[in-house]
Design a protein around this motif. Structure first.
Motif, PDB file in Angstrom:
ATOM      1  N   LEU A  37       0.836  -1.201   0.000  1.00  0.00           N
ATOM      2  CA  LEU A  37       0.000   0.000   0.000  1.00  0.00           C
ATOM      3  C   LEU A  37       0.871   1.251   0.000  1.00  0.00           C
ATOM      4  O   LEU A  37       0.622   2.204  -0.741  1.00  0.00           O
ATOM      5  CB  LEU A  37      -0.940   0.002   1.207  1.00  0.00           C
ATOM      6  CG  LEU A  37      -1.784   1.273   1.389  1.00  0.00           C
ATOM      7  CD1 LEU A  37      -2.747   1.438   0.219  1.00  0.00           C
ATOM      8  CD2 LEU A  37      -2.548   1.242   2.702  1.00  0.00           C
ATOM      9  N   ARG A  38       1.898   1.249   0.846  1.00  0.00           N
ATOM     10  CA  ARG A  38       2.789   2.412   0.920  1.00  0.00           C
ATOM     11  C   ARG A  38       3.506   2.635  -0.411  1.00  0.00           C
ATOM     12  O   ARG A  38       3.657   3.779  -0.860  1.00  0.00           O
ATOM     13  CB  ARG A  38       3.827   2.213   2.038  1.00  0.00           C
ATOM     14  CG  ARG A  38       3.253   1.964   3.430  1.00  0.00           C
ATOM     15  CD  ARG A  38       2.247   3.008   3.836  1.00  0.00           C
ATOM     16  NE  ARG A  38       1.631   2.691   5.127  1.00  0.00           N
ATOM     17  CZ  ARG A  38       0.449   3.143   5.523  1.00  0.00           C
ATOM     18  NH1 ARG A  38      -0.255   3.922   4.709  1.00  0.00           N
ATOM     19  NH2 ARG A  38      -0.032   2.830   6.709  1.00  0.00           N
ATOM     20  N   ILE A  39       3.932   1.537  -1.041  1.00  0.00           N
ATOM     21  CA  ILE A  39       4.614   1.644  -2.345  1.00  0.00           C
ATOM     22  C   ILE A  39       3.671   2.232  -3.388  1.00  0.00           C
ATOM     23  O   ILE A  39       4.041   3.123  -4.162  1.00  0.00           O
ATOM     24  CB  ILE A  39       5.126   0.258  -2.809  1.00  0.00           C
ATOM     25  CG1 ILE A  39       6.240  -0.236  -1.872  1.00  0.00           C
ATOM     26  CG2 ILE A  39       5.634   0.319  -4.246  1.00  0.00           C
ATOM     27  CD1 ILE A  39       6.640  -1.683  -2.097  1.00  0.00           C
ATOM     28  N   ILE A  40       2.435   1.723  -3.381  1.00  0.00           N
ATOM     29  CA  ILE A  40       1.432   2.200  -4.345  1.00  0.00           C
ATOM     30  C   ILE A  40       1.186   3.693  -4.152  1.00  0.00           C
ATOM     31  O   ILE A  40       1.120   4.465  -5.120  1.00  0.00           O
ATOM     32  CB  ILE A  40       0.113   1.408  -4.179  1.00  0.00           C
ATOM     33  CG1 ILE A  40       0.307  -0.053  -4.590  1.00  0.00           C
ATOM     34  CG2 ILE A  40      -1.009   2.039  -4.997  1.00  0.00           C
ATOM     35  CD1 ILE A  40      -0.816  -0.970  -4.167  1.00  0.00           C
ATOM     36  N   GLN A  41       1.064   4.107  -2.887  1.00  0.00           N
ATOM     37  CA  GLN A  41       0.823   5.531  -2.608  1.00  0.00           C
ATOM     38  C   GLN A  41       2.008   6.384  -3.039  1.00  0.00           C
ATOM     39  O   GLN A  41       1.830   7.479  -3.589  1.00  0.00           O
ATOM     40  CB  GLN A  41       0.541   5.716  -1.113  1.00  0.00           C
ATOM     41  CG  GLN A  41      -0.805   5.151  -0.676  1.00  0.00           C
ATOM     42  CD  GLN A  41      -1.014   5.235   0.823  1.00  0.00           C
ATOM     43  OE1 GLN A  41      -0.118   4.914   1.605  1.00  0.00           O
ATOM     44  NE2 GLN A  41      -2.186   5.675   1.236  1.00  0.00           N
TER      45      GLN A  41
ATOM     46  N   ILE B 197      -5.693   6.044  -4.726  1.00  0.00           N
ATOM     47  CA  ILE B 197      -6.329   4.987  -3.940  1.00  0.00           C
ATOM     48  C   ILE B 197      -7.822   5.268  -3.811  1.00  0.00           C
ATOM     49  O   ILE B 197      -8.242   6.423  -3.695  1.00  0.00           O
ATOM     50  CB  ILE B 197      -5.690   4.913  -2.528  1.00  0.00           C
ATOM     51  CG1 ILE B 197      -4.180   4.724  -2.637  1.00  0.00           C
ATOM     52  CG2 ILE B 197      -6.290   3.798  -1.717  1.00  0.00           C
ATOM     53  CD1 ILE B 197      -3.747   3.477  -3.335  1.00  0.00           C
ATOM     54  N   ASN B 198      -8.638   4.220  -3.811  1.00  0.00           N
ATOM     55  CA  ASN B 198     -10.078   4.417  -3.632  1.00  0.00           C
ATOM     56  C   ASN B 198     -10.573   3.764  -2.338  1.00  0.00           C
ATOM     57  O   ASN B 198      -9.794   3.179  -1.575  1.00  0.00           O
ATOM     58  CB  ASN B 198     -10.855   3.891  -4.847  1.00  0.00           C
ATOM     59  CG  ASN B 198     -10.661   2.395  -5.078  1.00  0.00           C
ATOM     60  OD1 ASN B 198     -10.212   1.662  -4.200  1.00  0.00           O
ATOM     61  ND2 ASN B 198     -11.005   1.934  -6.265  1.00  0.00           N
TER      62      ASN B 198
ATOM     63  N   PHE C  16      -7.623   3.283   8.717  1.00  0.00           N
ATOM     64  CA  PHE C  16      -8.912   3.985   8.668  1.00  0.00           C
ATOM     65  C   PHE C  16      -8.688   5.498   8.719  1.00  0.00           C
ATOM     66  O   PHE C  16      -9.240   6.257   7.921  1.00  0.00           O
ATOM     67  CB  PHE C  16      -9.775   3.531   9.854  1.00  0.00           C
ATOM     68  CG  PHE C  16     -11.159   4.106   9.872  1.00  0.00           C
ATOM     69  CD1 PHE C  16     -12.201   3.453   9.234  1.00  0.00           C
ATOM     70  CD2 PHE C  16     -11.427   5.284  10.545  1.00  0.00           C
ATOM     71  CE1 PHE C  16     -13.484   3.974   9.267  1.00  0.00           C
ATOM     72  CE2 PHE C  16     -12.709   5.821  10.585  1.00  0.00           C
ATOM     73  CZ  PHE C  16     -13.738   5.158   9.941  1.00  0.00           C
ATOM     74  N   ASN C  17      -7.849   5.931   9.666  1.00  0.00           N
ATOM     75  CA  ASN C  17      -7.558   7.359   9.809  1.00  0.00           C
ATOM     76  C   ASN C  17      -6.784   7.888   8.607  1.00  0.00           C
ATOM     77  O   ASN C  17      -6.983   9.032   8.173  1.00  0.00           O
ATOM     78  CB  ASN C  17      -6.771   7.614  11.097  1.00  0.00           C
ATOM     79  CG  ASN C  17      -7.594   7.342  12.341  1.00  0.00           C
ATOM     80  OD1 ASN C  17      -8.827   7.490  12.320  1.00  0.00           O
ATOM     81  ND2 ASN C  17      -6.950   6.932  13.421  1.00  0.00           N
ATOM     82  N   ASP C  18      -5.903   7.039   8.074  1.00  0.00           N
ATOM     83  CA  ASP C  18      -5.114   7.431   6.904  1.00  0.00           C
ATOM     84  C   ASP C  18      -6.025   7.704   5.708  1.00  0.00           C
ATOM     85  O   ASP C  18      -5.791   8.636   4.929  1.00  0.00           O
ATOM     86  CB  ASP C  18      -4.111   6.323   6.564  1.00  0.00           C
ATOM     87  CG  ASP C  18      -3.126   6.738   5.478  1.00  0.00           C
ATOM     88  OD1 ASP C  18      -2.825   7.939   5.382  1.00  0.00           O
ATOM     89  OD2 ASP C  18      -2.669   5.872   4.723  1.00  0.00           O
TER      90      ASP C  18
END
Length: 512
Positions: free
Chosen positions: A352-356, A362-363, A387-389
């Motif tokens: 996820l971090r890499i994708i961001q 992100i959806n 969730f907060n992110d």
């Protein structure tokens, strides 16, 4: 050739200019077409309606519909009256762009300017209305068209039938088909394709196959869409073997399968959990020179994860990028979901971090996948962080995400934190639903918070929600063993408790 012509001292006339403008527009170089328009004026020629119509068509094909409308209005103001082809070109462009309201206004303007719409104009307008879901308006226009003496053709009927089927008006579509045949119009390949598609959607794939045979008997040549639709129908019923027979027959009939056809078969084999055969089709595609697309890879990656072949799925994800196919958000979500469901949560978070960091948008589903995976494995703190992110990224969590977090907290015994999350829902203007309250209700019951459970039951009733049967059984069992049970029961006006001297017997007048 145009330059050579000019170099030879031959002055190109307006017809020559129009031919070149048309060629440039077909090459998606409408900008050069406008440059040539300037050349027409410089050479002292007058552009005609063909010149402007050609440019309008080029603009529509380049998705510059706004500029096309401006050019149409400008040509009319400068004394170049539009003919039926100009109107038809603009109306068709507007319909394809989804602006059927403006297209309809131009259709009305035609009549006001004494330019009678022809069959092509009506067909474009009717098709546009049907694709926009305005089937009733399309039917009205159809009647108007026939009443005005313009006879419909098979294209008109095909558009209307497709619109009626898409609107769930199957009986009306069938009546229209009968009417078409009564008018002496024979169904074409598109007509049969519409019927085959409808039958496959209804699960009547054998009837659809009979229609394919009927097409061939009538001398019609089924196209790729015909065969692909039938194959998809079989795959949806897990009849992959029958889908393969259609595929083999299609190839024998001289039709070369494309990416969509292969994707249907690959999806069918993945659904049947026959991953080896699915992967063989990927190799066959590449050998036949058919390029796999993002759907091909996403389907296979999902299938491999579902089969527990995690390493193979990750390798394929890397291979697709080496082959030059860029993953989209569906692919990334498939990868994250597969990792989470196969216990690779830490890797999923890293991904996820890499994708961001790569700037991928992100959806909601992306965060939902990780939140659900973390909550399922009891990693609530990490789930709340994700969730907060999501909220910091401007993605307001929906009720499903909140319910997932609240359920995880309740199952872990953190009822107070779950209650805080419920209040947060209200604050963020995300109304809790029946599922939310049932989750919260069960959480309070497990913690034996009798009074809070009763208070929540009252609130549920006030909001028009009801508890499910299992939750109700838990609720009354807790009240029976609670020393304050009789008092709590009195707080629930919709329940009439009875006391047999030993235990509370509840006879609810209605469910919570």
């Amino acid at each position: 050739m145009f330059r050579d012509l000019c170099s030879a001292g031959i002055s190109p006339d307006i017809f020559t200019h129009n031919i070149l403008i048309n060629s440039l527009c077909k090459l998606n170089r409408v900008d050069l077409g406008f440059s040539l328009l300037c050349g027409i004026f410089k050479r002292g020629y007058e552009p005609n309606v063909v010149t402007f119509t050609t440019l309008i068509k080029g603009l529509c094909s380049s998705d510059k519909i706004g500029i096309a409308v401006e050019l149409f209005v400008d040509m009319s103001k400068k004394g170049y009256p539009a003919d039926v082809v100009t109107y038809g070109t603009l109306i068709d462009g507007l319909c394809k762009a989804g602006d059927t309201g403006k297209a309809l206004r131009f259709l009305r303007q035609m009549g006001e300017n004494g330019c009678r719409p022809n069959l092509e104009v009506y067909n474009a307008m009717i098709d546009g209305l049907c694709k926009a879901g305005s089937t009733e308006d399309a039917l009205k226009l159809f009647k108007e068209m026939v009443g005005g003496g313009v006879q419909p053709d098979v294209i008109t009927y095909n558009s209307l039938m497709q619109g009626l089927y898409d609107s769930g008006m199957s009986s009306e579509a069938n009546e229209l088909f009968d009417s078409m045949v009564d008018q002496g119009l024979l169904p074409d390949v598109v007509t049969f394709n519409i019927q085959i598609n409808v039958l496959c959607r209804e699960g009547r794939v054998e009837d659809a196959h009979i229609l394919l045979d009927t097409m061939i008997q009538r001398g019609l040549d089924p196209d790729i869409f015909t065969y692909s639709t039938l194959m998809d129908g079989y795959c949806l019923q897990s009849k992959v073997k029958d889908a393969m027979k259609v595929f083999d027959f299609m190839v024998a009939m001289g039709r070369n399968p494309g990416t969509i056809t292969y994707n249907i078969l690959i999806n069918g084999y993945c659904r049947a959990k026959r991953m080896d055969e699915a992967m063989e089709f990927l190799m066959e595609m590449q050998c036949e020179g058919v390029k796999p697309d993002v759907f091909t890879y996403s389907t296979l990656i999902d299938g491999l994860f579902r089969a527990g072949r995690v390493m193979a799925a990750k390798e394929l994800f890397n291979e697709m990028q080496v082959q030059g196919t860029r993953p989209n958000i569906v692919t990334y979500n498939t990868l994250l979901d597969g990792l989470c469901k196969n216990g690779c949560l830490e890797e999923a978070i890293k991904r996820l971090r890499i994708i961001q960091n790569e700037g991928v948008k992100i959806n909601q589903q992306t965060f939902g996948i990780l939140i659900n995976g973390l909550c399922t494995t009891g990693k609530l703190e990490a789930a709340v962080d994700i969730f907060n992110d999501a909220m910091t990224k401007g993605l307001t969590p929906d009720v499903v995400k909140y319910n997932t977090i609240i359920k995880g907290l309740c199952e872990a015994g953190h009822v107070m934190k779950a209650s805080e999350m419920l209040m947060r829902m209200e604050k963020e203007k995300c109304p809790p639903n029946s599922v939310t309250f049932n989750i919260m209700f069960r959480g309070l019951l497990k913690k034996k918070e009798s009074l809070k459970a009763v208070q929540l039951a009252i609130e549920m009733r006030e909001r028009g929600f009801s508890a499910d049967n299992n939750t109700l059984k838990m609720f009354f069992h807790m009240l029976e063993i609670d020393e304050n049970g009789p008092e709590y029961i009195k707080m629930l006006p919709d329940f009439a408790p009875k006391d047999d001297g030993k235990r509370l017997v509840r006879e609810p007048k209605s469910t919570l």
